[in-house]
Design a protein around this motif. Sequence first.
Motif, PDB file in Angstrom:
ATOM      1  N   ASP A   1       0.787  -1.166  -0.074  1.00  0.00           N
ATOM      2  CA  ASP A   1      -0.010  -0.008  -0.013  1.00  0.00           C
ATOM      3  C   ASP A   1       0.856   1.344   0.092  1.00  0.00           C
ATOM      4  O   ASP A   1       0.492   2.279  -0.643  1.00  0.00           O
ATOM      5  CB  ASP A   1      -0.855  -0.004   1.364  1.00  0.00           C
ATOM      6  CG  ASP A   1      -1.952  -1.052   1.170  1.00  0.00           C
ATOM      7  OD1 ASP A   1      -2.087  -1.614   0.033  1.00  0.00           O
ATOM      8  OD2 ASP A   1      -2.504  -1.393   2.051  1.00  0.00           O
ATOM      9  N   SER A   2       1.851   1.121   0.615  1.00  0.00           N
ATOM     10  CA  SER A   2       2.841   2.380   0.792  1.00  0.00           C
ATOM     11  C   SER A   2       3.463   2.624  -0.528  1.00  0.00           C
ATOM     12  O   SER A   2       3.544   3.677  -0.843  1.00  0.00           O
ATOM     13  CB  SER A   2       4.187   2.116   1.972  1.00  0.00           C
ATOM     14  OG  SER A   2       4.701   3.134   1.987  1.00  0.00           O
ATOM     15  N   ALA A   3       3.894   1.619  -1.065  1.00  0.00           N
ATOM     16  CA  ALA A   3       4.433   1.776  -2.539  1.00  0.00           C
ATOM     17  C   ALA A   3       3.492   2.326  -3.569  1.00  0.00           C
ATOM     18  O   ALA A   3       3.735   3.123  -4.611  1.00  0.00           O
ATOM     19  CB  ALA A   3       5.192   0.412  -3.122  1.00  0.00           C
ATOM     20  N   ARG A   4       2.188   1.696  -3.550  1.00  0.00           N
ATOM     21  CA  ARG A   4       1.336   2.208  -4.379  1.00  0.00           C
ATOM     22  C   ARG A   4       0.823   3.627  -4.079  1.00  0.00           C
ATOM     23  O   ARG A   4       0.898   4.498  -5.188  1.00  0.00           O
ATOM     24  CB  ARG A   4      -0.315   1.453  -4.185  1.00  0.00           C
ATOM     25  CG  ARG A   4      -1.181   1.731  -5.028  1.00  0.00           C
ATOM     26  CD  ARG A   4      -2.519   1.229  -4.564  1.00  0.00           C
ATOM     27  NE  ARG A   4      -2.623  -0.300  -4.251  1.00  0.00           N
ATOM     28  CZ  ARG A   4      -2.815  -1.331  -5.101  1.00  0.00           C
ATOM     29  NH1 ARG A   4      -3.272  -0.899  -6.286  1.00  0.00           N
ATOM     30  NH2 ARG A   4      -2.866  -2.584  -4.767  1.00  0.00           N
ATOM     31  N   SER A   5       0.915   4.131  -2.892  1.00  0.00           N
ATOM     32  CA  SER A   5       0.590   5.549  -2.510  1.00  0.00           C
ATOM     33  C   SER A   5       1.655   6.511  -3.014  1.00  0.00           C
ATOM     34  O   SER A   5       1.618   7.673  -3.388  1.00  0.00           O
ATOM     35  CB  SER A   5       0.583   5.773  -0.918  1.00  0.00           C
ATOM     36  OG  SER A   5       1.865   5.553  -0.465  1.00  0.00           O
ATOM     37  N   GLU A   6       3.002   5.723  -3.485  1.00  0.00           N
ATOM     38  CA  GLU A   6       4.041   6.701  -4.216  1.00  0.00           C
ATOM     39  C   GLU A   6       4.091   6.416  -5.445  1.00  0.00           C
ATOM     40  O   GLU A   6       5.229   6.751  -6.069  1.00  0.00           O
ATOM     41  CB  GLU A   6       5.252   6.218  -3.339  1.00  0.00           C
ATOM     42  CG  GLU A   6       5.308   6.590  -1.714  1.00  0.00           C
ATOM     43  CD  GLU A   6       6.815   6.590  -1.039  1.00  0.00           C
ATOM     44  OE1 GLU A   6       7.682   6.895  -1.864  1.00  0.00           O
ATOM     45  OE2 GLU A   6       6.863   6.801  -0.004  1.00  0.00           O
ATOM     46  N   ASP A   7       2.987   6.039  -6.120  1.00  0.00           N
ATOM     47  CA  ASP A   7       2.743   5.777  -7.546  1.00  0.00           C
ATOM     48  C   ASP A   7       3.964   4.882  -8.151  1.00  0.00           C
ATOM     49  O   ASP A   7       4.314   4.965  -9.260  1.00  0.00           O
ATOM     50  CB  ASP A   7       3.160   7.107  -8.317  1.00  0.00           C
ATOM     51  CG  ASP A   7       1.655   8.042  -7.799  1.00  0.00           C
ATOM     52  OD1 ASP A   7       0.647   7.558  -7.797  1.00  0.00           O
ATOM     53  OD2 ASP A   7       1.994   9.354  -7.611  1.00  0.00           O
ATOM     54  N   VAL A   8       4.631   3.814  -7.400  1.00  0.00           N
ATOM     55  CA  VAL A   8       5.170   2.896  -7.873  1.00  0.00           C
ATOM     56  C   VAL A   8       4.566   2.005  -8.606  1.00  0.00           C
ATOM     57  O   VAL A   8       3.411   1.378  -8.240  1.00  0.00           O
ATOM     58  CB  VAL A   8       5.993   2.069  -6.852  1.00  0.00           C
ATOM     59  CG1 VAL A   8       6.823   1.081  -7.315  1.00  0.00           C
ATOM     60  CG2 VAL A   8       6.763   3.172  -5.811  1.00  0.00           C
ATOM     61  N   PRO A   9       4.978   1.563 -10.004  1.00  0.00           N
ATOM     62  CA  PRO A   9       4.051   0.812 -10.985  1.00  0.00           C
ATOM     63  C   PRO A   9       3.942  -0.707 -10.324  1.00  0.00           C
ATOM     64  O   PRO A   9       4.949  -1.266  -9.592  1.00  0.00           O
ATOM     65  CB  PRO A   9       4.716   0.783 -12.146  1.00  0.00           C
ATOM     66  CG  PRO A   9       5.733   2.081 -12.113  1.00  0.00           C
ATOM     67  CD  PRO A   9       6.113   2.122 -10.761  1.00  0.00           C
ATOM     68  N   LEU A  10       2.609  -1.130 -10.104  1.00  0.00           N
ATOM     69  CA  LEU A  10       2.333  -2.327  -9.589  1.00  0.00           C
ATOM     70  C   LEU A  10       1.396  -3.284 -10.345  1.00  0.00           C
ATOM     71  O   LEU A  10       0.483  -2.978 -11.077  1.00  0.00           O
ATOM     72  CB  LEU A  10       1.399  -1.886  -8.236  1.00  0.00           C
ATOM     73  CG  LEU A  10       1.266  -3.114  -7.301  1.00  0.00           C
ATOM     74  CD1 LEU A  10       2.708  -3.695  -6.430  1.00  0.00           C
ATOM     75  CD2 LEU A  10       0.017  -2.655  -6.231  1.00  0.00           C
ATOM     76  N   LEU A  11       1.990  -4.373 -10.420  1.00  0.00           N
ATOM     77  CA  LEU A  11       1.278  -5.563 -11.394  1.00  0.00           C
ATOM     78  C   LEU A  11       0.616  -6.651 -10.381  1.00  0.00           C
ATOM     79  O   LEU A  11       1.558  -7.358  -9.451  1.00  0.00           O
ATOM     80  CB  LEU A  11       2.031  -6.400 -12.423  1.00  0.00           C
ATOM     81  CG  LEU A  11       1.186  -7.377 -13.276  1.00  0.00           C
ATOM     82  CD1 LEU A  11       2.337  -7.512 -14.369  1.00  0.00           C
ATOM     83  CD2 LEU A  11       1.047  -8.643 -12.782  1.00  0.00           C
ATOM     84  N   VAL A  12      -0.532  -6.613  -9.952  1.00  0.00           N
ATOM     85  CA  VAL A  12      -1.065  -7.573  -8.941  1.00  0.00           C
ATOM     86  C   VAL A  12      -1.719  -8.734 -10.023  1.00  0.00           C
ATOM     87  O   VAL A  12      -2.743  -8.800 -10.509  1.00  0.00           O
ATOM     88  CB  VAL A  12      -2.359  -6.896  -8.255  1.00  0.00           C
ATOM     89  CG1 VAL A  12      -2.889  -7.896  -7.143  1.00  0.00           C
ATOM     90  CG2 VAL A  12      -1.822  -5.811  -7.357  1.00  0.00           C
ATOM     91  N   ALA A  13      -0.833  -9.942  -9.814  1.00  0.00           N
ATOM     92  CA  ALA A  13      -1.402 -11.007 -10.684  1.00  0.00           C
ATOM     93  C   ALA A  13      -2.584 -11.550 -10.445  1.00  0.00           C
ATOM     94  O   ALA A  13      -3.405 -11.852 -11.367  1.00  0.00           O
ATOM     95  CB  ALA A  13      -0.274 -12.150 -10.378  1.00  0.00           C
ATOM     96  N   GLY A  14      -3.296 -11.547  -9.402  1.00  0.00           N
ATOM     97  CA  GLY A  14      -4.687 -11.972  -8.925  1.00  0.00           C
ATOM     98  C   GLY A  14      -5.775 -11.475  -9.525  1.00  0.00           C
ATOM     99  O   GLY A  14      -6.686 -11.779  -9.592  1.00  0.00           O
ATOM    100  N   GLU A  15      -5.446 -10.129  -9.956  1.00  0.00           N
ATOM    101  CA  GLU A  15      -6.312  -9.221 -10.646  1.00  0.00           C
ATOM    102  C   GLU A  15      -6.534  -9.428 -12.008  1.00  0.00           C
ATOM    103  O   GLU A  15      -7.316  -9.182 -12.852  1.00  0.00           O
ATOM    104  CB  GLU A  15      -5.947  -7.852 -10.599  1.00  0.00           C
ATOM    105  CG  GLU A  15      -6.123  -7.205  -8.896  1.00  0.00           C
ATOM    106  CD  GLU A  15      -5.549  -5.762  -8.757  1.00  0.00           C
ATOM    107  OE1 GLU A  15      -5.407  -5.157  -9.738  1.00  0.00           O
ATOM    108  OE2 GLU A  15      -5.855  -5.415  -7.843  1.00  0.00           O
ATOM    109  N   LEU A  16      -5.711 -10.520 -12.507  1.00  0.00           N
ATOM    110  CA  LEU A  16      -5.649 -10.818 -13.869  1.00  0.00           C
ATOM    111  C   LEU A  16      -6.616 -12.106 -14.289  1.00  0.00           C
ATOM    112  O   LEU A  16      -6.594 -12.417 -15.445  1.00  0.00           O
ATOM    113  CB  LEU A  16      -4.113 -10.825 -14.408  1.00  0.00           C
ATOM    114  CG  LEU A  16      -3.292  -9.879 -14.280  1.00  0.00           C
ATOM    115  CD1 LEU A  16      -1.758 -10.149 -14.719  1.00  0.00           C
ATOM    116  CD2 LEU A  16      -3.759  -8.557 -14.974  1.00  0.00           C
ATOM    117  N   ILE A  17      -6.804 -12.542 -13.278  1.00  0.00           N
ATOM    118  CA  ILE A  17      -7.482 -13.952 -13.558  1.00  0.00           C
ATOM    119  C   ILE A  17      -9.098 -13.657 -12.817  1.00  0.00           C
ATOM    120  O   ILE A  17      -9.467 -12.774 -12.123  1.00  0.00           O
ATOM    121  CB  ILE A  17      -6.969 -14.927 -12.816  1.00  0.00           C
ATOM    122  CG1 ILE A  17      -7.144 -14.896 -11.369  1.00  0.00           C
ATOM    123  CG2 ILE A  17      -5.699 -15.141 -13.339  1.00  0.00           C
ATOM    124  CD1 ILE A  17      -6.754 -16.240 -10.360  1.00  0.00           C
TER     125      ILE A  17
END
Length: 305
Positions: free
Chosen positions: A99-115
């Motif tokens: 969550d902290s990385a997301r808040s600093e706009d680090v690109p994030l790929l969440v594999a579980g969101e692809l299925i």
Amino acid sequence: MNRTRRHLALVLAAAAITGASGCAAAASDEPVIVVTTNILGDVVRNVVGEEAEVRVLMQPNADPHSFEISAQDGALMRQADLIVTNGLGLEEGLQQHIDSARSEDVPLLVAGELIEPLAYAEGDSEGAPDPHFWTDPALMVDVVDELEERVLGIDGIDADAIGASTAGYRSELTELDAAMTEAFAAIPTDRRALVTNHHVFGYLAERYDFRIIGAVIPGGTTLASPSASDLRDLVAAIEEAGVTAIFAESSQPDRLVQVLAAGADVDVDVVELFTESLTNPGEGADTYLAMMRTNTERISAGLSP
């Protein structure tokens, strides 16, 4: 944060965590991809090849539900060019860092969101999404397809190299799926019944036509505990189904599984599988492909007449 500042921060973070969990200390100007679990880490490395540095946070033989990282590792995540996570509640000890990385706009790929996730059918996790999608290699192909696109968006990546490595690994996943289909088809239908430490094989069962009889821990996380009534119900289900093998994850002690097997009025073997984590080299499951092949062989042997 611009690219120059981000890589300067990476140099400082890496220097501070020499020998930390799965993260190399050497810093360079090449892109850095941070991956939470070692299963996804192996997949990412096969796609990325030499085009980026891949740093995996989860050590071999760890439990993805309970492993944690240091503050320095968390800082490293916030400076990455891409973070790859499993999602669907798997990395329970890392969510604050994600969550902290997301808040600093680090690109994030969440594999579980692809299925299209399956839902747990019982226990404390009933109705929640099942994060163990990697037990179906066809779903991992979907992850690889999206990963290729996201990696190609990173500055300095050679598109031809990524295209070639992705195509090769995609073919290996397709071959794995075909081999698993053939091996499991040889098990008589009435013997395709699975009992494990906790619910980890929903996707495998869905793809290869197995029945899930139950789990020692009736939920999706290893952090829960079974009640006496849970165990009694599972013993009754094992006896009724005539289960011949119970499968225990290598990352978890199998004491409860052994107790359960001893309590069932049938001849039941306890078979160790590699389902939650890769191992060190030479231990049977040091890559995702090796893990799946080993599990296929052991499941087939455990359930075949």
